[in-house]
Write a protein that holds these residues in place. Structure first.
Motif, PDB file in Angstrom:
ATOM      1  N   VAL A   3       0.810  -1.214   0.000  1.00 48.91           N
ATOM      2  CA  VAL A   3       0.000   0.000   0.000  1.00 48.91           C
ATOM      3  C   VAL A   3       0.847   1.270   0.000  1.00 48.91           C
ATOM      4  O   VAL A   3       0.307   2.368  -0.046  1.00 48.91           O
ATOM      5  CB  VAL A   3      -0.990   0.032   1.182  1.00 48.91           C
ATOM      6  CG1 VAL A   3      -1.985  -1.111   1.083  1.00 48.91           C
ATOM      7  CG2 VAL A   3      -0.266   0.029   2.516  1.00 48.91           C
ATOM      8  N   SER A   4       2.138   1.117   0.043  1.00 48.16           N
ATOM      9  CA  SER A   4       3.016   2.283   0.072  1.00 48.16           C
ATOM     10  C   SER A   4       2.727   3.197  -1.119  1.00 48.16           C
ATOM     11  O   SER A   4       2.732   2.762  -2.279  1.00 48.16           O
ATOM     12  CB  SER A   4       4.478   1.837   0.044  1.00 48.16           C
ATOM     13  OG  SER A   4       5.323   2.954   0.104  1.00 48.16           O
ATOM     14  N   GLY A   5       2.426   4.464  -0.807  1.00 46.08           N
ATOM     15  CA  GLY A   5       2.154   5.438  -1.850  1.00 46.08           C
ATOM     16  C   GLY A   5       0.771   5.337  -2.467  1.00 46.08           C
ATOM     17  O   GLY A   5       0.476   6.018  -3.438  1.00 46.08           O
ATOM     18  N   HIS A  26      -1.383   3.098   7.469  1.00 46.04           N
ATOM     19  CA  HIS A  26      -0.576   4.310   7.642  1.00 46.04           C
ATOM     20  C   HIS A  26       0.886   3.945   7.889  1.00 46.04           C
ATOM     21  O   HIS A  26       1.785   4.502   7.249  1.00 46.04           O
ATOM     22  CB  HIS A  26      -1.142   5.151   8.792  1.00 46.04           C
ATOM     23  CG  HIS A  26      -0.325   6.347   9.122  1.00 46.04           C
ATOM     24  ND1 HIS A  26      -0.196   7.423   8.268  1.00 46.04           N
ATOM     25  CD2 HIS A  26       0.403   6.656  10.223  1.00 46.04           C
ATOM     26  CE1 HIS A  26       0.574   8.334   8.819  1.00 46.04           C
ATOM     27  NE2 HIS A  26       0.956   7.889  10.014  1.00 46.04           N
ATOM     28  N   ARG A  27       1.113   3.009   8.808  1.00 47.56           N
ATOM     29  CA  ARG A  27       2.483   2.567   9.094  1.00 47.56           C
ATOM     30  C   ARG A  27       3.146   1.964   7.861  1.00 47.56           C
ATOM     31  O   ARG A  27       4.367   2.046   7.690  1.00 47.56           O
ATOM     32  CB  ARG A  27       2.501   1.553  10.237  1.00 47.56           C
ATOM     33  CG  ARG A  27       2.308   2.155  11.603  1.00 47.56           C
ATOM     34  CD  ARG A  27       2.602   1.150  12.717  1.00 47.56           C
ATOM     35  NE  ARG A  27       1.844  -0.081  12.613  1.00 47.56           N
ATOM     36  CZ  ARG A  27       0.615  -0.257  13.089  1.00 47.56           C
ATOM     37  NH1 ARG A  27      -0.002   0.720  13.707  1.00 47.56           N
ATOM     38  NH2 ARG A  27       0.009  -1.425  12.947  1.00 47.56           N
ATOM     39  N   ALA A  28       2.335   1.324   6.996  1.00 50.17           N
ATOM     40  CA  ALA A  28       2.869   0.691   5.779  1.00 50.17           C
ATOM     41  C   ALA A  28       3.147   1.701   4.675  1.00 50.17           C
ATOM     42  O   ALA A  28       3.601   1.323   3.599  1.00 50.17           O
ATOM     43  CB  ALA A  28       1.907  -0.380   5.287  1.00 50.17           C
ATOM     44  N   GLY A  29       2.847   2.985   4.934  1.00 50.64           N
ATOM     45  CA  GLY A  29       3.201   4.023   3.971  1.00 50.64           C
ATOM     46  C   GLY A  29       2.128   4.422   2.983  1.00 50.64           C
ATOM     47  O   GLY A  29       2.443   5.007   1.943  1.00 50.64           O
ATOM     48  N   ALA A  30       0.874   4.108   3.280  1.00 50.24           N
ATOM     49  CA  ALA A  30      -0.201   4.540   2.366  1.00 50.24           C
ATOM     50  C   ALA A  30      -0.131   6.052   2.184  1.00 50.24           C
ATOM     51  O   ALA A  30       0.151   6.801   3.133  1.00 50.24           O
ATOM     52  CB  ALA A  30      -1.564   4.150   2.933  1.00 50.24           C
ATOM     53  N   ALA A  31      -0.369   6.496   0.970  1.00 50.78           N
ATOM     54  CA  ALA A  31      -0.344   7.937   0.680  1.00 50.78           C
ATOM     55  C   ALA A  31      -1.458   8.645   1.424  1.00 50.78           C
ATOM     56  O   ALA A  31      -1.280   9.764   1.928  1.00 50.78           O
ATOM     57  CB  ALA A  31      -0.471   8.183  -0.825  1.00 50.78           C
ATOM     58  N   LYS A  32      -2.616   8.010   1.511  1.00 51.48           N
ATOM     59  CA  LYS A  32      -3.763   8.581   2.226  1.00 51.48           C
ATOM     60  C   LYS A  32      -4.652   7.432   2.667  1.00 51.48           C
ATOM     61  O   LYS A  32      -4.946   6.533   1.887  1.00 51.48           O
ATOM     62  CB  LYS A  32      -4.544   9.522   1.323  1.00 51.48           C
ATOM     63  CG  LYS A  32      -5.611  10.332   1.991  1.00 51.48           C
ATOM     64  CD  LYS A  32      -5.085  11.301   3.058  1.00 51.48           C
ATOM     65  CE  LYS A  32      -4.401  12.500   2.451  1.00 51.48           C
ATOM     66  NZ  LYS A  32      -4.007  13.498   3.448  1.00 51.48           N
ATOM     67  N   VAL A  33      -5.057   7.471   3.933  1.00 53.26           N
ATOM     68  CA  VAL A  33      -5.999   6.495   4.474  1.00 53.26           C
ATOM     69  C   VAL A  33      -7.317   7.219   4.673  1.00 53.26           C
ATOM     70  O   VAL A  33      -7.384   8.222   5.382  1.00 53.26           O
ATOM     71  CB  VAL A  33      -5.517   5.889   5.809  1.00 53.26           C
ATOM     72  CG1 VAL A  33      -6.568   4.941   6.363  1.00 53.26           C
ATOM     73  CG2 VAL A  33      -4.186   5.170   5.624  1.00 53.26           C
ATOM     74  N   ILE A  79      -8.327   5.112  -6.049  1.00 49.98           N
ATOM     75  CA  ILE A  79      -8.293   4.219  -4.895  1.00 49.98           C
ATOM     76  C   ILE A  79      -7.616   2.912  -5.303  1.00 49.98           C
ATOM     77  O   ILE A  79      -8.021   2.280  -6.279  1.00 49.98           O
ATOM     78  CB  ILE A  79      -9.718   3.939  -4.388  1.00 49.98           C
ATOM     79  CG1 ILE A  79     -10.386   5.232  -3.919  1.00 49.98           C
ATOM     80  CG2 ILE A  79      -9.706   2.884  -3.284  1.00 49.98           C
ATOM     81  CD1 ILE A  79     -11.884   5.109  -3.672  1.00 49.98           C
ATOM     82  N   ALA A  80      -6.617   2.508  -4.525  1.00 50.47           N
ATOM     83  CA  ALA A  80      -5.927   1.245  -4.800  1.00 50.47           C
ATOM     84  C   ALA A  80      -6.552   0.085  -4.023  1.00 50.47           C
ATOM     85  O   ALA A  80      -6.543  -1.051  -4.485  1.00 50.47           O
ATOM     86  CB  ALA A  80      -4.448   1.366  -4.438  1.00 50.47           C
ATOM     87  N   LEU A  81      -7.083   0.387  -2.820  1.00 50.18           N
ATOM     88  CA  LEU A  81      -7.656  -0.659  -1.987  1.00 50.18           C
ATOM     89  C   LEU A  81      -8.879  -0.094  -1.289  1.00 50.18           C
ATOM     90  O   LEU A  81      -8.806   0.951  -0.644  1.00 50.18           O
ATOM     91  CB  LEU A  81      -6.639  -1.142  -0.951  1.00 50.18           C
ATOM     92  CG  LEU A  81      -7.126  -2.176   0.073  1.00 50.18           C
ATOM     93  CD1 LEU A  81      -7.507  -3.484  -0.625  1.00 50.18           C
ATOM     94  CD2 LEU A  81      -6.048  -2.432   1.114  1.00 50.18           C
ATOM     95  N   PHE A  82     -10.002  -0.796  -1.419  1.00 52.95           N
ATOM     96  CA  PHE A  82     -11.243  -0.429  -0.741  1.00 52.95           C
ATOM     97  C   PHE A  82     -11.597  -1.585   0.167  1.00 52.95           C
ATOM     98  O   PHE A  82     -12.010  -2.637  -0.290  1.00 52.95           O
ATOM     99  CB  PHE A  82     -12.363  -0.175  -1.760  1.00 52.95           C
ATOM    100  CG  PHE A  82     -13.570   0.507  -1.184  1.00 52.95           C
ATOM    101  CD1 PHE A  82     -13.772   1.858  -1.377  1.00 52.95           C
ATOM    102  CD2 PHE A  82     -14.505  -0.212  -0.448  1.00 52.95           C
ATOM    103  CE1 PHE A  82     -14.894   2.496  -0.847  1.00 52.95           C
ATOM    104  CE2 PHE A  82     -15.622   0.407   0.091  1.00 52.95           C
ATOM    105  CZ  PHE A  82     -15.827   1.776  -0.112  1.00 52.95           C
TER     106      PHE A  82
END
Length: 85
Positions: A3-5, A26-33, A79-82
């Protein structure tokens, strides 16, 4: 999934497992949660802690889900993951 970015949406993200998922993404680096929940006050609180965004959303209402999708993509990108809980 990496999920990074990426933009991630978590329904039911204001409490419990959903909140834990928001924190993990968030810890894994998602650009926006994106924290989507019927409990808008707690959704905003969680979003604040993960530098995310919050939407009031009843997943039983298609119009609410479509609103979250439309506004997320308009404001932040695709959205990459829903994650629907």
């Amino acid at each position: 999934m990496q999920v990074s970015g990426k933009i991630v949406v978590v329904t039911g993200g204001a409490n419990g497992i959903g909140k834990a998922l928001c924190e993990a993404f968030h810890r894994a680096g998602a650009a926006k949660v994106i924290v989507a929940d019927m409990d808008s006050a707690n959704a905003r609180a969680v979003a604040h802690t993960v530098d995310g965004a919050a939407f009031k959303c009843d997943v039983g209402q298609e119009k609410d889900i479509l609103h979250v999708i439309d506004e997320t993509e308009r404001q932040f990108g695709p959205i990459a993951l829903f994650n629907r809980r």
